[in-house]
Every structure is written in C-alpha cells, then in structure tokens.
Design an enzyme around this catalytic site. Structure first.
Site, short mmCIF file in Angstrom:
data_model
loop_
_atom_site.label_atom_id
_atom_site.label_comp_id
_atom_site.label_asym_id
_atom_site.label_seq_id
_atom_site.Cartn_x
_atom_site.Cartn_y
_atom_site.Cartn_z
N ASP A 14 0.85 -1.19 0.00
CA ASP A 14 0.00 0.00 0.00
C ASP A 14 0.90 1.25 0.00
OD1 ASP A 14 -2.21 1.75 0.53
OD2 ASP A 14 -1.85 1.55 2.70
N ASP A 16 -0.23 5.14 0.94
CA ASP A 16 -0.47 6.11 2.03
C ASP A 16 -0.42 5.41 3.39
OD1 ASP A 16 -0.81 8.27 0.28
OD2 ASP A 16 -2.92 7.77 -0.02
MG LIG Z 1 -2.92 3.18 3.59
#
Ligand SMILES: [Mg+2]
Length: 161
Positions: A14, A16
């Site tokens: 992932d 962010d």
């Molecule tokens: Mg995230």
C-alpha cells in the site's frame, strides 16, 4: 501459496500510511487532524487534497520504507497496490510520479490503483488499514502500524528471516 513463473512470492505494498507519509502531509494543512471524526477526516481530505498543489507527489517517505522495499523487491515480485482518491483525479497521476521520484525506474509498470484490493491474488499485502478490500485479502495481510508490525524494521524481519 500462489507463485508466479519466476517462482517468487507476490508482495503488494500500500502507499499512504505505509510508504508515503500521508498523515504528516495532511497535518501541514490541518494540525487538528487527530481530533477529527472519521467523517470529518473524509470531508476535509477531499477538500485539502483537491486544492493543494502536488499534495500526493510531495508526501515524504516513511522511515525505512525505501531501503526495505529495495531489499524486498529482490526476493518478492513486488507491486504497489493503492486506492487513489476518486474525487481528487490528480492523485492517480501523482502516485505514479511519486514512485518514479523515489524509486527511479525500479517499479516501472508495478503500480495498481484499485478500491478492491481483495481481487488481487498474491501472498502478502502490507497495508495500514483494512479498507478497500485489504482486510479481505486472500494472502496474509501484514497490518502496518499494528502492535505486531509497528514499523519497517519489523516487516523486514518478518519477510526476510
Ligand atoms: Mg494506507
């Protein structure tokens, strides 16, 4: 476990909150971030990220992320798996540019933007949330920021040893 033709396990990462420090970025505009409800956070995020110039491109890397990902990518077939912000169309472009800015050409064509992470087949997903299908991922969800995986050194230890 599912393996690819190179016989490497597949790892998704992932962006962010895992490699890009979204929280630090949003707090520059909104110091009261921690005290907001999830609903308020959602509304403010659309507004701030939509109006700021290069909000996503300018996010700082999370400590240890770049070095560890370079190591992991020699062992695993590695992809970034991120949900861009639908209401902030430039976030789609900036995520692609962020990867080039911090990794050069190493992750060329290895960015997947989706709101259904569970539809991607693989062995590991490093994600700080369960949203957008991360919690239903069919491989192992390495929950970044949890007690078990508070930082990149704990993730590295788990995946490399
Ligand atoms: Mg995230």
């Amino acid at each position: 476990m599912i393996t690819n033709t190179e016989n490497k396990k597949i790892l998704y990462i992932d962006m962010d909150g895992v490699v890009a420090n979204f929280e630090k970025g949003i707090k520059q505009y909104l110091p009261e971030w921690d005290s907001l409800t999830d609903e308020q956070k959602g509304e403010k995020t659309d507004e701030i990220c939509g109006n700021a110039t290069n909000f996503f491109l300018d996010l700082h890397p999370i400590e240890g992320a770049i070095d560890t990902i370079h190591k992991l990518s020699s062992i695993f077939e590695t992809y970034f798996l991120s949900a861009a912000m639908w209401n902030v169309p430039q976030s789609y472009t900036e995520k692609r540019l962020w990867i080039e800015k911090h990794f050069g050409n190493s992750f060329r064509k290895r960015l997947i933007l989706t709101h259904r992470k569970d539809l991607n087949i693989g062995d590991y997903l490093i994600d700080d949330r369960t949203a957008h299908g991360a919690g239903k991922f069919s491989g192992k969800h390495i929950h970044f920021g949890s007690e078990e995986f508070p930082d990149w050194s704990s993730v590295e230890k788990f995946l490399i040893n």
